[in-house]
Design an enzyme around this catalytic site. Structure first.
Site: not given
Ligand SMILES: Cc1cc2nc3c(=O)[nH]c(=O)nc-3n(C[C@H](O)[C@H](O)[C@H](O)COP(=O)(O)OP(=O)(O)OC[C@H]3O[C@@H](n4cnc5c(N)ncnc54)[C@H](O)[C@@H]3O)c2cc1C
Ligand SMILES: Cc1ncc(C[n+]2csc(CCOP(=O)(O)OP(=O)(O)O)c2C)c(N)n1
Ligand SMILES: [Mg+2]
Lengths: 568, 163
Positions: A50, A112-113, A162, A478
């Protein structure tokens, strides 16, 4: 006719003329994915993480000026998106990120999630919305696109539970939205603009310091016009590169920590500074106290009032859109009878040319080992200065900024504000989708590329002919450079051990891989790679491990305390 | 310097946390913060007492204005204004304290709003400094509990913060 919330989301995207959605599915967005399955107005790009979805959408926005769109699921999908959102936020990039959320009745129950996306993103978005009623989807989406794109652009998150995407409702997309609490100022104050013009015409040692705002505001043409009619020197920030053509003689290079001697000295010594869409970042002005050792009058044009007098007190603030303000300035100058002070300007340019004559970007061209600067110079030649160059974060980023001469805006795509390693490859993807036939080079380091290397798979799936230019110094260069200068060569955890065979890795995805080990092979390899117009080519350049980025204004020092390579 | 900032904002879930989050993220001071809906139910009015140099206060105002939910911001210290805060103090009211507390309450124009065998609850309104002065005037041993609302402020005369 009633349609589902998920279909409403899709219809909103159609109304906004979205062409690409970068995303990754999961439970909370299954309804939306189902609606995507039966539409073909935009293309969904399945990434492999993602974070890359948001970066790709961000790069799409940087390259086109349109709002980028990403879609992620709740919980881990949402948290994976955070780095991408924060990266876009710091560079003021217009994005709409749609995240799935657990069903409304489950919110707050550690479902959940479940993650509080609104809370987690609050400090790194321009605004965010939780949609709690299907009737609000359309107006919320309209507002999200409006807020993302106007004023000082930025990312907007729309979090949709949802159950809302499963419900049914009629769809009607508002033609426009008005927010009583959000009305960006576009036109600058005319009195202030007149005052600025007078100061500019009176200046003896003027300087134009133009930043990302010129690129974001598509005001490159207006900037060129005003700079060239006045004959003033122009510098760009890292984010402003391409806003003024780098090959023009009035361009003195990038300024700041790794800017040119001439840009930094002129910034320090000027008597009238015109800051345009730039935010006086700490990497740009160095030590603020040292900056104020010299007196100068500062004019500052910015669409965001909070950018003005944040780090540096200015004398003539002008709040407005760069395009509008510069156009008004050019009109005033059209009618103006006075011209800039030619004698003073000539003397000023003589001084600047003296600094420029020091040739602060010179490096050893007779090296047996490939110099990273040389690769970028050749990249510029081979692509005729016309490629899109995306970059990761590190030394290679600075070399790309210093040695690729960007003549057009929106060609240099990098993370300046957050400095996010791992953006390079997903940025190249976003750009290549935006302009499928363009030459797209991703300049990266062996550290950075491994932070989103999984996207080689996405590049395979969509046949993206990106050219990866890996400046492989086997160091987190760097970091090593700072350890060398400020920690007495204690290279703590900055060596990149156990690297993969990048050629084989690329080949395993069906890409072309190349190892380039000698300076004499650099140009030929680049030519060969860019001639493979429809292939993804991964070029692994073994570069000088000990090369450092110069010039350098060390942290806490002033701009005129700049160190050149020759001085060490 | 201390500033009292009045904010009109959308009366929406999350608006308060945007303001509070801004103050903590940017390390600005909050001495007190009060918020409640206005006569227009779509708007809330917040009063924040903060302190900082002129530059910091200027940034605070700009950053507040930048929040999408914020409709209007007014730094009350830019003009004449009235500040009021409500405090409830529960004090010991036994033995010699019983008269003493009644007397102090009268001097400060407070009201005793609850009387129990061993205690009084005093209600007092005024500027923050008046409430401070009252607490200082009391014998520390007599104070059982205090609760303050934080300051509310409003401009004097025709200084009006409205849409
Ligand atoms: C390793 C590393 C090294 C770096 N070294 C340097 C360096 O040497 N030099 C350097 O310059 N940077 C350097 N940076 C980048 C630096 O951290 C900042 O990101 C950068 O300087 C900010 O650029 P900017 O001032 O142009 O502002 P941006 O972040 O581009 O902000 C744009 C400004 O323009 C305004 N704006 C936006 N749209 C408009 C509009 N339409 N009209 C008017 N105003 C608008 C915004 O409000 C904002 O104030 C480095 C970064 C990294 C990671
Ligand atoms: C996600 C992330 N982690 C850590 C850093 C700190 N950091 C800045 S540059 C750098 C080294 C980058 O190494 P490499 O990609 O090999 O580039 P090089 O400097 O060698 O060109 C690191 C670790 C960062 N910018 N981003
Ligand atoms: Mg490296």
């Amino acid at each position: 006719m009633e349609i589902s919330g998920a279909e409403i989301v899709i219809r909103c995207l159609h109304e906004e003329n979205v062409k690409f959605v970068f995303g990754y599915p999961g439970g909370a967005v299954l309804n939306i994915y189902d609606a995507i399955f039966t539409q073909d107005k935009f293309k969904h790009i399945l990434v492999r993480h993602e974070q890359a979805a948001v970066h790709a959408a961000d790069a799409y926005a940087r390259a086109t000026g349109d709002v980028g769109v990403a879609l992620v699921t709740s919980g881990p999908g949402a948290t994976n998106a955070i780095t991408g959102i924060a990266t876009a936020y710091m560079d003021s990039i217009p994005l709409v990120v749609i995240s799935g959320q657990v069903p409304t009745p489950a919110i707050g129950l550690d479902a959940f999630q479940e993650v509080d996306m609104i809370g987690i993103t609050r400090p790194c978005v321009k605004h965010n919305f939780l949609v709690k009623d299907i009737k609000d989807i359309a107006t919320t989406m309209k507002k999200a696109f409006f807020i993302a794109a106007t004023g000082r652009p930025g990312p907007v998150v729309v979090d949709i539970p949802k159950d809302i995407t499963a419900q049914l409702a009629n769809f009607e997309y508002p033609k426009s939205v008005e927010l009583r609490s959000y009305t960006p100022i576009l036109k600058g104050h005319s009195g202030q603009i007149k005052k600025a013009i007078k100061l500019m015409l009176d200046a003896k040692r003027p300087m134009i310091y133009a930043g990302g705002g010129v690129v974001l505001g598509d005001a490159s043409g207006e900037l060129i016009k005003i700079a060239q009619r006045l004959g003033f020197p122009v510098t760009n920030t890292l984010m402003g590169l391409g806003g003024y053509p780098a090959t023009d003689k009035q361009f003195v290079g990038m300024l700041g920590m790794h800017g040119t001697l001439e840009a930094n000295m002129a910034m320090q010594d000027c008597d009238v500074l015109v800051a345009i869409g730039a935010r006086f970042d700490d990497r740009v002005i160095g030590n603020p106290e040292h900056f104020f050792n010299k007196n100068r009058t500062i004019i500052h044009i910015d669409v965001d009032p909070s950018s003005i007098s944040k780090r540096v007190k200015v004398d003539v603030p002008i709040v407005g859109h760069v395009q509008s303000v510069l156009t008004e300035m050019n009109e005033l100058l059209d009618a103006e009878t006075r011209a800039p002070d030619a004698v003073a300007l000539k003397a000023w340019w003589t001084q600047i040319e003296e600094w420029r004559g020091r040739n602060c970007l010179s490096y050893n061209r007779n090296s047996e080992i490939i110099k990273p600067q040389y690769v970028i110079e050749k990249l510029w030649e081979v692509t005729k200065g016309d490629a899109y160059v995306t970059s990761d974060v590190g030394q290679h980023q600075m070399w790309a900024a210093q040695y690729y001469k960007f003549d057009k805006p929106r060609r240099w795509i990098n993370s300046g504000g957050l400095g996010t390693m791992g953006v390079g490859l997903p940025y190249a993807m976003g750009v290549q989708f935006a302009d499928p036939t363009a030459q797209v080079a991703c300049v990266t380091g062996e550290g950075s590329i491994q932070m989103n290397i999984q996207e080689l798979s996405t590049c395979k799936q969509f046949h993206l002919p990106i050219k990866v230019i890996l400046l492989n110094n086997r160091y987190l260069g760097m970091v090593r450079q700072w350890q060398q200068f400020f920690y007495e060569n204690r290279y703590s955890e900055s060596y990149m051990d156990s690297l993969p065979d990048f050629v084989k890795l690329a080949e395993s995805y069906g890409h072309v891989g190349m190892n380039i080990e000698k300076p004499g092979d650099v140009e030929g390899a680049l030519t060969e790679a860019f001639n493979l117009k429809d292939r993804f080519v991964f070029m692994n350049f073994l570069t000088d491990q000990n090369e450092n980025v110069f010039p350098m204004v060390p942290n806490g020092k002033g701009l005129s305390e700049i160190i050149l390579a020759e001085e060490l | 310097m201390k500033h009292i900032i009045s904010i009109l904002m959308e009366n929406e879930a999350g608006a308060l946390s945007r303001v509070a989050g801004l103050f903590s993220a940017r390390a600005y001071n909050i001495e007190s913060l009060t918020v409640a809906p206005t006569e227009d139910a779509t708007l809330s009015r917040m009063t924040i007492v903060t302190s900082g140099s002129d530059e910091v206060i200027e940034q605070i105002i700009k950053q507040l204005n930048k929040l999408i939910d914020v409709v209007k911001v007014l730094d009350l210290n830019d003009g004449r204004f009235i500040e009021r805060e409500l405090m409830l103090v529960k004090v010991k009211a036994t033995g010699p304290f019983r008269d003493e507390m009644k007397r102090m309450c009268d001097i400060f124009r407070g009201r005793i709003i609850d009387v129990a065998d061993g205690s009084y609850t005093i209600e007092l309104t005024g500027s923050g400094s008046k409430l401070d002065a009252f607490l200082e005037a009391l014998d520390n041993a007599a104070i059982l509990e205090t609760v303050r609302t934080g300051a509310s402020g409003i401009g004097r005369g025709d200084r009006i913060l409205k849409l």
